[in-house]
Motif scaffolding. Structure first.
Motif: not given
Length: 159
Positions: A4-9, A19-36, A41-43
């Motif tokens: 999912m794409i979140l406005d806030h994390y 992780l920095p994302a190179y995507h038009t809809d989001y700027q960060t990929t967050v790695w959590e335990k067992e979830r992404r 927002k940027t990292p």
């Protein structure tokens, strides 16, 4: 796994990497335990917000770490020290390719067998991340963060 794409994390004890994302809809990929998660927002923006949640602004945290450790580049940040949440950058935070890794989630770092300019990070949940950063740089960042943790962990007082 969540895509999912979140406005806030909000960074928390489960956050393992930003992780920095190179995507038009989001700027960060967050790695959590067992979830992404994907976040708009940027990292660096997420790191700055976590500092405020932890009771200080980013520049104040960075200045305090530099004062207490002497580290002045790629400074590890005690985001929420009372919860043992510490992160460090892989590059200058000003660069888009900067990843933020969370110290207490890292199990091992290893040299890439074929490419000396790359490092494999293994997290405690056994997920692996290939970084375009030398092993020497990653080892130094882990050592700096470890020292930062010892300098920011309150001493026990005995009566």
């Amino acid at each position: 796994m969540t895509n999912m794409i979140l406005d806030h994390y909000e960074i928390n004890k489960n956050t393992a990497a930003l992780l920095p994302a190179y995507h038009t809809d989001y700027q960060t990929t967050v790695w959590e335990k067992e979830r992404r998660f994907h976040v708009k927002k940027t990292p660096h923006e997420l790191i700055k917000e976590a500092c405020l949640e932890g009771g200080a602004d980013y520049n104040g945290r960075k200045a305090a770490v530099t004062y207490k450790t002497g580290v002045s580049i790629k400074v590890p940040i005690p985001l929420i020290p009372q919860e043992q949440i510490y992160a460090f950058p892989t590059h200058s935070p000003k660069l888009h390719e900067c990843h933020w890794l969370f110290y207490h989630h890292i199990k091992t770092i290893q040299r890439h067998p074929d490419t000396p300019t790359h490092t494999i990070i293994t997290f405690k949940d056994e997920k692996e991340l290939l970084l375009h950063v030398s092993y020497h740089t990653m080892e130094r960042q882990l050592q700096r963060t470890s020292y930062c943790i010892t300098r920011f962990t309150p001493y026990l007082t005995y009566n």
